[in-house]
Design an enzyme around this catalytic site. Structure first.
Site, PDB file in Angstrom:
ATOM      1  N   SER A 133       0.859  -1.192   0.000  1.00  0.00           N
ATOM      2  CA  SER A 133       0.000   0.000   0.000  1.00  0.00           C
ATOM      3  C   SER A 133       0.893   1.239   0.000  1.00  0.00           C
ATOM      4  O   SER A 133       2.068   1.168   0.370  1.00  0.00           O
ATOM      5  CB  SER A 133      -0.839  -0.003   1.281  1.00  0.00           C
ATOM      6  OG  SER A 133      -1.582   1.193   1.405  1.00  0.00           O
ATOM      7  N   TYR A 146      -2.289  -0.716  10.939  1.00  0.00           N
ATOM      8  CA  TYR A 146      -2.298  -1.115   9.521  1.00  0.00           C
ATOM      9  C   TYR A 146      -0.985  -0.734   8.845  1.00  0.00           C
ATOM     10  O   TYR A 146      -0.386  -1.533   8.125  1.00  0.00           O
ATOM     11  CB  TYR A 146      -3.483  -0.448   8.822  1.00  0.00           C
ATOM     12  CG  TYR A 146      -3.606  -0.761   7.331  1.00  0.00           C
ATOM     13  CD1 TYR A 146      -3.923  -2.040   6.895  1.00  0.00           C
ATOM     14  CD2 TYR A 146      -3.430   0.241   6.371  1.00  0.00           C
ATOM     15  CE1 TYR A 146      -4.053  -2.319   5.539  1.00  0.00           C
ATOM     16  CE2 TYR A 146      -3.561  -0.026   5.011  1.00  0.00           C
ATOM     17  CZ  TYR A 146      -3.879  -1.318   4.595  1.00  0.00           C
ATOM     18  OH  TYR A 146      -4.004  -1.593   3.243  1.00  0.00           O
TER      19      TYR A 146
END
Ligand code: NDP
Length: 240
Positions: A133, A146
């Site tokens: 990501s 995360y």
């Protein structure tokens, strides 16, 4: 000659489902893994084995890969895509959400990689594509746990590449910005979800999952002596 088999984790929705459709369209047999096997089967792709596998279960991953190799031959590529984004603040986020992300986003990637890597190294070819990501490169509000898992994906991918590149195995990191999928829906904090939706809107909307799937296929389809080490891709309006 038949194309070689590709394993895609988390193919029951979003980026994984879009990647499965594209790779199947190129003629590859597929092993698709997710917990919602009905959603894998609904894709209705030819030469495709769908298995209800939680990728945090290492034995189940190994068994599914073994079955696919028996049917289709050696795994030529793995797309480590299954992941969860449970946004929250470290001060009050339920701790089990950290555990779920660490188990899935880090250990799941390692388990799936181990299931295919010895064969790739022995054959001197193969591609491992890890979906990380932009949150694996920089931080965002309410993303602490995360971000920790996605920084780990970036780090393990780079180190893995150093380990296996001389063996002819390619390692690719895909780092998308916001993509319009089910990912946000699993965050339990409703205010954080609303804020994230507003942020996406202010950025002019998120990417379609098909755009990320095209990037994955682009990296995969390079000649064997070319490794696209990383693709960072986000909506033009996403400034962060
Ligand atoms: P989705 O929520 O649509 O897809 C996640 C996939 O992971 C589903 O197929 C889900 O299937 C699967 N999955 C979840 N838990 C498990 C598990 N324990 N075992 C096996 N499969 C599991 O989200 P995306 O398509 O957006 O996410 C794909 C990847 O892209 C993730 O790694 C995510 O972090 C990354 N990413 C996404 C971005 C975005 O904005 N959407 C941005 C940057 C990166 P099932 O529930 O059936 O098991």
């Amino acid at each position: 000659m038949a194309e070689s088999v590709i394993v895609i984790t988390g193919a029951s929705s979003g980026i994984g489902a879009a990647t499965a459709r594209l790779m199947s369209g190129l003629g590859h047999p597929l092993l698709l893994l997710a917990r919602r096997v009905d959603r894998l089967e609904q894709l209705d792709l030819p030469d495709t084995m769908c298995r209800r596998v939680d990728v945090t279960d290492r034995a189940a991953v190994e068994q599914a890969v073994h079955e696919a190799e028996e049917r289709y031959g050696p795994v030529e590529a793995l797309v480590n895509n299954a992941g969860a984004m449970l946004l929250g603040r470290i001060v009050d986020q339920p701790v089990d959400e950290w555990d779920r992300m660490i188990d899935l986003n880090i250990k799941g990637v390692l388990y799936c990689t181990r299931a295919v890597l010895p064969g790739m190294v022995a054959r001197g070819s193969g591609t491992v594509i890890n979906v990380s990501s932009v949150a694996g490169r920089k931080t965002f509000p309410n993303h602490t746990a995360y971000v920790a898992t996605k920084f780990a994906v970036h780090a393990l991918s780079e180190n893995l590449r150093e380990e296996v590149s001389v063996k002819g195995v390619r390692v690719v990191t895909i780092a998308p910005g916001a993509v319009e999928t089910e990912l946000l829906s699993h965050t339990s904090d409703e205010q954080i979800k609303r804020d994230y939706e507003a942020w996406k809107t202010s950025a002019g909307g998120a990417l379609a999952p098909e755009v990320v799937a095209e990037a994955i296929v682009y990296a995969y389809r390079q000649p064997p002596n070319v490794t696209v080490r990383e693709i960072v891709i986000a909506a033009t309006g996403q400034e962060a």
